[in-house]
Structures are given as C-alpha cells and as structure tokens.
Design a protein around this motif. Structure first.
Motif, short mmCIF file in Angstrom:
data_model
loop_
_atom_site.label_atom_id
_atom_site.label_comp_id
_atom_site.label_asym_id
_atom_site.label_seq_id
_atom_site.Cartn_x
_atom_site.Cartn_y
_atom_site.Cartn_z
N PHE A 247 0.85 -1.18 0.00
CA PHE A 247 0.00 0.00 0.00
C PHE A 247 0.89 1.23 0.00
O PHE A 247 1.88 1.27 0.72
N PRO A 248 0.56 2.25 -0.82
CA PRO A 248 -0.54 2.32 -1.77
C PRO A 248 -0.28 1.48 -3.02
O PRO A 248 0.80 1.52 -3.60
N TYR A 249 -1.30 0.71 -3.41
CA TYR A 249 -1.16 -0.20 -4.55
C TYR A 249 -2.57 -0.54 -5.02
O TYR A 249 -3.20 -1.45 -4.50
N GLY A 250 -3.08 0.23 -6.00
CA GLY A 250 -4.43 0.01 -6.48
C GLY A 250 -5.03 1.28 -7.02
O GLY A 250 -4.33 2.28 -7.21
N PRO A 251 -6.33 1.30 -7.26
CA PRO A 251 -6.99 2.49 -7.80
C PRO A 251 -7.31 3.50 -6.70
O PRO A 251 -7.72 3.13 -5.59
N PHE A 252 -7.14 4.77 -7.01
CA PHE A 252 -7.44 5.87 -6.09
C PHE A 252 -8.25 6.91 -6.85
O PHE A 252 -8.02 7.16 -8.04
N ALA A 253 -9.20 7.53 -6.16
CA ALA A 253 -10.10 8.49 -6.79
C ALA A 253 -9.39 9.82 -7.05
O ALA A 253 -8.78 10.40 -6.14
N ALA A 254 -9.47 10.28 -8.30
CA ALA A 254 -9.00 11.61 -8.68
C ALA A 254 -10.22 12.47 -9.01
O ALA A 254 -11.35 12.11 -8.68
N LYS A 255 -10.00 13.60 -9.66
CA LYS A 255 -11.08 14.56 -9.90
C LYS A 255 -12.20 13.97 -10.77
O LYS A 255 -13.38 14.24 -10.53
N ASP A 256 -11.83 13.17 -11.79
CA ASP A 256 -12.83 12.70 -12.75
C ASP A 256 -12.87 11.19 -12.91
O ASP A 256 -13.44 10.68 -13.87
N GLY A 257 -12.27 10.47 -12.00
CA GLY A 257 -12.24 9.01 -12.12
C GLY A 257 -11.16 8.42 -11.24
O GLY A 257 -10.68 9.08 -10.30
N GLU A 258 -10.77 7.19 -11.53
CA GLU A 258 -9.77 6.52 -10.71
C GLU A 258 -8.47 6.33 -11.47
O GLU A 258 -8.47 6.04 -12.67
N ILE A 259 -7.37 6.44 -10.77
CA ILE A 259 -6.05 6.19 -11.31
C ILE A 259 -5.37 5.13 -10.46
O ILE A 259 -5.44 5.18 -9.22
N VAL A 260 -4.74 4.17 -11.09
CA VAL A 260 -4.00 3.15 -10.37
C VAL A 260 -2.61 3.67 -10.02
O VAL A 260 -1.91 4.24 -10.87
N ILE A 261 -2.23 3.51 -8.77
CA ILE A 261 -0.90 3.91 -8.28
C ILE A 261 -0.26 2.72 -7.60
O ILE A 261 -0.89 2.02 -6.82
N CYS A 262 1.02 2.49 -7.91
CA CYS A 262 1.74 1.35 -7.36
C CYS A 262 3.04 1.82 -6.70
O CYS A 262 3.92 2.36 -7.38
#
Length: 401
Positions: A247-262
């Motif tokens: 963690f962090p490893y997965g999708p996270f909410a941004a302004k207009d959707g989700e972005i995956v961060i690893c």
C-alpha cells in the motif's frame, strides 16, 4: 524433406521460425490446447488441427463474431491446418495414424483414457511412436480427478481463486476471461519445448510424456496467495482491488475518475508524497514502512485522495509518470490495445490473406527468428486435400529407439 504443407500466403513469406521443421498433431479443442499449439505454430511449427465433423466447440461460441465466424475461435487458431477425421472410422483413424507417423509432438485434452479406444492414449503412443512427445492437458489430473470435466470456471471455483477475487463485502468473483486455460496452455508449451530440447540432446528414450492440468496450473499461478497458505498457514480473503502486502497499490479516486498507483518500496512512497504536495507524510510515523502503511491504509488513502481530487486522471498520469511513479488510468480493452499501439508494441496482427481477421499478435520477440503469421485460422476441414498430399509425399519420422 517432402511436400510443403501450406495454404495461400502473402507474397512475402516470413522467414523460418525457431521451431521450423517440428510437426505438431493437435487433437485438442476449446482453449488451453489450441492456445498452446498456436504459440508453437507462431514460432514456426507445422500444426495440423484434427477436428470432428462438427468442429472445435469454439467455432460455435458466439457472440461476438465477424462474418459469422466466432472471434473466440479466431483468437487461438492461426497458423494451423484443419482436417476433419472421424476416429471411429477405420480409414480416418488410419489417416490420423499417418499424420502421427510424421509428427514430433501430439497435443490432446481428452479425458484421461478417452483416446485408448483409438490406440492414441499416452500408454499406447509411447509404444508405437517411442520418439513422440505426447502432451496431455486435463482439468484435474489422471488420478482422483480423472473423471471431472475440465472447465476453467470450475477451476476458478475449486482453486480458491474466486474466493480471493471480488469486493470484501460482496460474493466470490470469476476472472474476466478463462485465465487458467491460458496459464495451462502456457505450461503445456513450456513442457513441450523442454521435451524437444531434451530430445535434441539425446536419442536415448527421446520420447517424452508431458502432463499438465488446470487445477495444478491455477495453484501455481496464484503464487503469493497459495504460498500464504502453504508457507504461513494464512487463508487469503477477498480484498477487492487491494493488495494484501502493498500500500498504496491500487486504484485511487482523482477529480474525474480513478487512477492506479503502485508503490513497492519506501523510496517510491516518498516520491509519491512529494509529487502530491504532502512530503511530510513520508516521515509520518504511521507510514515509514510498508508494514505500517498497510496497518493504516484508510487514513493514508484519505490523504492521497484529498490531494488527487485537485486534478484529472489524465493530468495525474502525466505528472506522476514524469517523476517515476508507477501509475495508470483504467482503460477499456480497446483502450489497452490502442495504448500498446502508441508505445510501438504492434499488438495486432492483420493480413490481406483471405479469411484473415485482425487478432492479437504473439507477445514473444526474437532478434533473429521472429514469430510469424503465415496462415489465417483455418475454415473447418480446409486443408484435407493438402494434408493428404503431404502424407503421400512426406516420409515417416524415425520413431525407433
């Protein structure tokens, strides 16, 4: 060398592949076996696909389809020759034997013992063709699970895969494709290549049986999840898009959707925190190690998403990528193919050959003998005459000890 077994080709024939000269007789159908033999065919092997009069089941698996042809079938059957044989008919069975006489490898996914009445069980082929490599693909092996049908979905259920897939508050979830059929096909191809290598080293007992099954392939492919149980006595549970150890490893909410961060280590985490404008969190006592970040996931998630809310997924993808953070937008399948194309990976094979439809290219790259796309997936029984001519003009392989 005998008669060349080909159908219509593009004007510029591709160079021979690394498996040029290897003949594979393919009694398999549906996915795991055909995926295996397509890999071998892409790498230069001659693959003769033996079908019943009805044809491979996947020919009827629609929708989706193109020109009334199943896209499922198209995805796993290029570079092959098709002949229809009724193994209950003596003449057709002899034709099958004639093909095996000239083959290096036999691939089948019948239920254990299902080929014995035709003289093509592995115990029989090892006697008649001692130099033949016989690869058997089953659902659950040849012992207690010999009578069980080998459907990928059953294996997803019985392996524990569905138990660990899905949201924690929801039910078990299957994968979006027949994941363990594909893994098993890959394992079968690896086993065949190893047997061919061994045969090249020695002529003594050169034949080899190769057995793979979906359940064993599934348990192997689940790597850290199965090791959690076997090594640590821990029973993994569903975590949705969360990783059990990172963690962090997965999708996270941004302004207009989700972005995956690893983030796989402390350095990457510190870089991410700096990029998000919260460098102080990298030294926060709750987050200074992976174990601590896992223990405080929800608080850290809230902080990360508070920062991400300021910009769009596209903006963050560009900014975080620029500083070396592993991240990605969540694309559709079409978006994934388009992105691979943008990267120059050339993910799609297409041809002007009659009957050829665009499919995903072989992912293996060789410097000298690349994968080649010589033939479109064959129509049912399309190569009967050519195969019979090939039998008549091609000597048998030396299958003596």
């Amino acid at each position: 060398m005998g008669h060349s077994l080909t159908r219509a080709r593009d004007a510029a024939s591709p160079p021979p592949g690394p498996l040029d000269g290897i003949v594979v007789v393919d009694f398999s159908r549906v996915l795991a076996g055909p995926y295996c033999t397509m890999i071998l065919a892409d790498l230069g092997a001659t693959v003769i696909k033996i079908e019943s009069a009805r044809g491979d089941d996947t020919r009827q698996w629609m929708p989706p389809s193109v020109d009334a042809i199943s896209s499922y079938y198209l995805s796993i059957n290029r570079n092959k020759q098709s002949i229809c044989l009724n193994l209950k008919d003596d003449k057709d069975l002899q034709t099958a034997y004639d093909i095996v006489d000239r083959a290096d490898v036999l691939v089948e996914n019948f239920k254990p013992g299902g080929l014995k009445k035709f003289g093509l069980d592995v115990s029989q082929t090892s006697e008649r063709w001692p130099n033949l490599i016989h690869a058997s693909i089953t659902g659950f092996g040849t012992r207690g699970g010999a009578g069980m049908p080998g459907y990928d979905l059953l294996v997803q259920a019985l392996s524990g895969f569905m138990h660990v897939t899905g949201e924690p508050s929801g039910g078990p979830q299957r994968a979006g494709f027949a994941i363990f059929d594909v893994f098993t096909g890959l394992h079968a191809a690896v086993g065949i290549l190893a047997a061919l290598h061994e045969r090249g080293l020695t002529q003594k007992h050169a034949g080899q049986s190769v057995e793979v099954n979906l359940l064993s392939s599934a348990l192997s492919a689940m790597v850290n999840q199965t090791a959690a149980y076997t090594a640590a006595g821990y029973e993994p549970m569903r975590m949705g898009n969360e990783h059990p150890s990172l963690f962090p490893y997965g999708p996270f909410a941004a302004k207009d959707g989700e972005i995956v961060i690893c983030c796989g280590n402390d350095t990457q985490f510190a870089t991410l925190m700096a990029a998000l404008g919260t460098p102080e969190l990298a030294s926060d006592e709750r987050y200074t190690s992976m174990e601590l970040r896992n223990a405080h996931r929800e608080a850290l998630r809230a902080s990360i998403e508070e920062s991400l809310a300021a910009k769009t997924v596209e903006e963050w993808f560009a900014e975080l990528s620029d500083v070396g953070i592993c991240c990605a937008p969540i694309l559709t399948v079409g978006g994934g193919i388009d992105y691979a194309t943008e990267l120059g990976l050339e993910p799609v094979w297409s041809s002007e050959e009659p009957g050829a439809y665009p499919t995903v290219a072989n992912p293996i790259t060789f410097g000298r003998t690349p994968a080649a796309y010589r033939l479109a997936p064959p129509a049912l029984n399309a190569d009967n005459a050519a195969i019979c001519d090939w039998i008549a003009t091609t000597p048998r392989k030396d299958h003596t000890q």
